[in-house]
Design a protein around this motif. Structure first.
Motif, PDB file in Angstrom:
ATOM      1  N   PRO A 224       3.640 -10.597 -14.578  1.00  0.00           N
ATOM      2  CA  PRO A 224       4.443  -9.369 -14.444  1.00  0.00           C
ATOM      3  C   PRO A 224       3.622  -8.085 -14.310  1.00  0.00           C
ATOM      4  O   PRO A 224       4.122  -7.078 -13.834  1.00  0.00           O
ATOM      5  CB  PRO A 224       5.281  -9.347 -15.734  1.00  0.00           C
ATOM      6  N   GLN A 225       2.339  -8.124 -14.713  1.00  0.00           N
ATOM      7  CA  GLN A 225       1.525  -6.890 -14.619  1.00  0.00           C
ATOM      8  C   GLN A 225       0.854  -6.719 -13.253  1.00  0.00           C
ATOM      9  O   GLN A 225       0.021  -5.846 -13.061  1.00  0.00           O
ATOM     10  CB  GLN A 225       0.481  -6.835 -15.749  1.00  0.00           C
ATOM     11  N   VAL A 226       1.234  -7.555 -12.277  1.00  0.00           N
ATOM     12  CA  VAL A 226       0.638  -7.474 -10.938  1.00  0.00           C
ATOM     13  C   VAL A 226       1.298  -6.389 -10.091  1.00  0.00           C
ATOM     14  O   VAL A 226       2.513  -6.211 -10.131  1.00  0.00           O
ATOM     15  CB  VAL A 226       0.775  -8.848 -10.213  1.00  0.00           C
ATOM     16  N   HIS A 227       0.460  -5.682  -9.305  1.00  0.00           N
ATOM     17  CA  HIS A 227       0.974  -4.785  -8.273  1.00  0.00           C
ATOM     18  C   HIS A 227       0.140  -5.034  -7.013  1.00  0.00           C
ATOM     19  O   HIS A 227      -1.075  -5.189  -7.081  1.00  0.00           O
ATOM     20  CB  HIS A 227       0.854  -3.318  -8.700  1.00  0.00           C
ATOM     21  N   PHE A 228       0.807  -5.105  -5.860  1.00  0.00           N
ATOM     22  CA  PHE A 228       0.119  -5.399  -4.603  1.00  0.00           C
ATOM     23  C   PHE A 228      -0.148  -4.109  -3.834  1.00  0.00           C
ATOM     24  O   PHE A 228       0.684  -3.201  -3.805  1.00  0.00           O
ATOM     25  CB  PHE A 228       0.965  -6.353  -3.746  1.00  0.00           C
ATOM     26  N   TRP A 229      -1.321  -4.067  -3.206  1.00  0.00           N
ATOM     27  CA  TRP A 229      -1.717  -2.918  -2.391  1.00  0.00           C
ATOM     28  C   TRP A 229      -2.011  -3.410  -0.975  1.00  0.00           C
ATOM     29  O   TRP A 229      -2.756  -4.372  -0.792  1.00  0.00           O
ATOM     30  CB  TRP A 229      -2.963  -2.248  -2.985  1.00  0.00           C
ATOM     31  N   ILE A 230      -1.405  -2.752   0.013  1.00  0.00           N
ATOM     32  CA  ILE A 230      -1.553  -3.197   1.406  1.00  0.00           C
ATOM     33  C   ILE A 230      -2.093  -2.031   2.251  1.00  0.00           C
ATOM     34  O   ILE A 230      -1.341  -1.116   2.605  1.00  0.00           O
ATOM     35  CB  ILE A 230      -0.200  -3.698   1.971  1.00  0.00           C
ATOM     36  N   PRO A 231      -3.406  -2.054   2.550  1.00  0.00           N
ATOM     37  CA  PRO A 231      -3.942  -0.996   3.419  1.00  0.00           C
ATOM     38  C   PRO A 231      -3.646  -1.345   4.883  1.00  0.00           C
ATOM     39  O   PRO A 231      -3.903  -2.454   5.324  1.00  0.00           O
ATOM     40  CB  PRO A 231      -5.453  -1.045   3.133  1.00  0.00           C
ATOM     41  N   LEU A 232      -3.089  -0.386   5.616  1.00  0.00           N
ATOM     42  CA  LEU A 232      -2.729  -0.642   7.017  1.00  0.00           C
ATOM     43  C   LEU A 232      -3.965  -0.625   7.910  1.00  0.00           C
ATOM     44  O   LEU A 232      -4.812   0.256   7.777  1.00  0.00           O
ATOM     45  CB  LEU A 232      -1.769   0.438   7.522  1.00  0.00           C
ATOM     46  N   SER A 233      -4.059  -1.589   8.819  1.00  0.00           N
ATOM     47  CA  SER A 233      -5.138  -1.543   9.814  1.00  0.00           C
ATOM     48  C   SER A 233      -4.710  -0.659  10.985  1.00  0.00           C
ATOM     49  O   SER A 233      -5.508   0.081  11.537  1.00  0.00           O
ATOM     50  CB  SER A 233      -5.478  -2.945  10.298  1.00  0.00           C
ATOM     51  N   LEU A 234      -3.439  -0.739  11.359  1.00  0.00           N
ATOM     52  CA  LEU A 234      -2.870   0.141  12.400  1.00  0.00           C
ATOM     53  C   LEU A 234      -1.513   0.637  11.925  1.00  0.00           C
ATOM     54  O   LEU A 234      -0.726  -0.126  11.361  1.00  0.00           O
ATOM     55  CB  LEU A 234      -2.698  -0.629  13.720  1.00  0.00           C
ATOM     56  N   GLU A 235      -1.231   1.897  12.157  1.00  0.00           N
ATOM     57  CA  GLU A 235       0.014   2.516  11.678  1.00  0.00           C
ATOM     58  C   GLU A 235       1.258   1.815  12.245  1.00  0.00           C
ATOM     59  O   GLU A 235       2.309   1.774  11.594  1.00  0.00           O
ATOM     60  CB  GLU A 235       0.013   4.003  12.060  1.00  0.00           C
ATOM     61  N   ILE A 236       1.144   1.203  13.439  1.00  0.00           N
ATOM     62  CA  ILE A 236       2.306   0.540  14.061  1.00  0.00           C
ATOM     63  C   ILE A 236       2.808  -0.656  13.239  1.00  0.00           C
ATOM     64  O   ILE A 236       3.907  -1.136  13.450  1.00  0.00           O
ATOM     65  CB  ILE A 236       2.013   0.077  15.513  1.00  0.00           C
ATOM     66  N   TYR A 237       1.971  -1.131  12.311  1.00  0.00           N
ATOM     67  CA  TYR A 237       2.394  -2.280  11.489  1.00  0.00           C
ATOM     68  C   TYR A 237       3.153  -1.854  10.230  1.00  0.00           C
ATOM     69  O   TYR A 237       3.637  -2.701   9.489  1.00  0.00           O
ATOM     70  CB  TYR A 237       1.189  -3.139  11.080  1.00  0.00           C
ATOM     71  N   ARG A 238       3.249  -0.542   9.985  1.00  0.00           N
ATOM     72  CA  ARG A 238       3.885  -0.077   8.744  1.00  0.00           C
ATOM     73  C   ARG A 238       5.322  -0.582   8.600  1.00  0.00           C
ATOM     74  O   ARG A 238       5.694  -1.148   7.578  1.00  0.00           O
ATOM     75  CB  ARG A 238       3.863   1.451   8.659  1.00  0.00           C
ATOM     76  N   GLN A 239       6.120  -0.386   9.646  1.00  0.00           N
ATOM     77  CA  GLN A 239       7.546  -0.745   9.548  1.00  0.00           C
ATOM     78  C   GLN A 239       7.762  -2.238   9.270  1.00  0.00           C
ATOM     79  O   GLN A 239       8.444  -2.590   8.306  1.00  0.00           O
ATOM     80  CB  GLN A 239       8.299  -0.305  10.803  1.00  0.00           C
TER      81      GLN A 239
END
Length: 387
Positions: A224-239
């Motif tokens: 339960p103490q996990v949080h995920f971080w996702i750095p974008l390689s290209l902004e088009i993948y955000r959505q």
């Protein structure tokens, strides 16, 4: 003097930008114009971009079909430009498809212009025949190798080679400390931060994101103490990524432009195979590497081309041993990813072994100053003082 640089994909744009900065540092007093196929990072470093190639790239036979026309168009555009505006030197960075065509054109039509290949295609790992190796050696006046094994392979096949080391050694030097990074991202001391790196190519959103997010869902339920971080390689993948986070109910934050901070702060990464594996290793982040291709591509590679590669991740390739777990194709299941991730998170011995292996691997990447060494070689060729 005009330098033409050709590269593609997100990683090529990054390497190109680091090289341009180093060339400019060393070319004091020299009037230089740098024209390139590349992306935003190279433009920021001062190149005039002929065509944006950071989104044109794929891995695999079937996967490459949608990119054949864009690739040919980019190649034609580059050759038309070179015809009208002959450069004083050409630098090719990885990006085999277009660069083989550009290199061959230079050899046939402008043999007097030196061609430097920096970060050559990984023929030394997965070459099915020597045809492409021979072409590369044929049109390249100087090959700047980033891996010792790559240098050995191309030297054996007749190339004029200098081993400069891997540019990420320079890039990760100014990464923040774990404490600084966690402070900047607002990560509490008791929180487990896991970096998810599902995609730098569009095909990976389809083949990798679902299975990586399924595994993340299971890990979240267990810890339960996990949080995920996702750095974008290209902004088009955000959505598509943000929509998937909602769909899988993940406690996750998507960030842009903070990749080094996320890496430095992470306790673990679940990642696609690629250059990013080396960045994580240089920051001592244990990782699970995942890759999948279209099943038809895999069938053709196995049955018809009889292809087999020792490892997919550069981290393992450098020392030819399994430093990090690789889950490829049928092995890339949510269950297997979860199991490998939990082992690295909860087993201190496994974690320590990974860090010790990283230290061994790091010695094979060369000393600091890689980009300056590469830039020095390129400027020597440009001024006619190179060998």
């Amino acid at each position: 003097m005009r330098i033409f640089i050709s590269t593609g994909e997100v990683s090529g744009d990054l390497q190109g930008s680091l090289l341009i900065e180093a060339i400019k540092r060393q070319a004091a007093g020299l009037q230089l114009e740098i024209v390139a196929l590349g992306g935003e990072k190279m433009a920021e470093a001062g190149a005039t971009i002929l065509g944006n190639t950071s989104g044109i790239g794929s891995m695999g036979l079937i996967e490459s079909l949608p990119y054949i026309l864009p690739t040919l168009w980019v190649q034609r555009q580059a050759i038309a430009y070179l015809k009208q505006n002959p450069p004083d030197l050409v630098v090719l960075i990885d990006y085999m498809g277009p660069n083989l065509g550009i290199g061959t054109y230079m050899q046939q039509h402008m043999p007097q212009v030196p061609v430097v290949y920096y970060i050559a295609p990984q023929e030394w790992v997965w070459s099915m025949s020597l045809r492409n190796t021979s072409r590369i050696v044929g049109f390249t006046d100087k090959l700047l190798a980033i891996f010792p094994e790559e240098a050995r392979y191309f030297k054996e096949h007749g190339a004029n080679v200098s081993w400069v080391g891997h540019p990420l050694v320079d890039r990760m030097q100014n990464a923040p400390s774990r404490l600084e990074a966690r402070g900047k991202l607002g990560i509490e001391s008791e929180q487990i931060a896991i970096a998810l790196l599902p995609a730098s190519r569009r095909q990976e959103l389809k083949y990798l994101l679902p299975v990586i997010f399924q595994a993340a869902q299971t890990i979240q339920a267990k810890l339960p103490q996990v949080h995920f971080w996702i750095p974008l390689s290209l902004e088009i993948y955000r959505q598509p990524i943000e929509e998937a986070i909602k769909r899988y109910g993940l406690r996750a934050t998507v960030v842009s432009g903070l990749q080094k901070e996320v890496f430095a702060a992470a306790d673990l990464a679940i990642t696609k195979s690629g250059t990013v594996n080396l960045e994580l290793a240089l920051l001592n982040v244990p990782q699970v590497v995942v890759y999948r291709l279209n099943s038809v591509t895999v069938w053709i590679a196995r049955k018809i081309l009889k292809g087999s590669i020792p490892f997919a991740s550069p981290t393992n390739l450098v020392v030819m041993k399994p430093i990090v777990p690789e889950l490829l194709q049928e092995q890339a299941t949510a269950e297997n990813i979860t199991q490998a991730a939990m082992e690295l998170l909860l087993n201190p011995d496994r974690r320590q072994q990974t860090l010790a292996d990283y230290a061994q691997m790091r010695r094979c990447l060369g000393e600091l100053g890689v980009c300056d060494r590469a830039a020095g070689e390129i400027l020597q060729m440009l001024l006619g003082t190179g060998d």
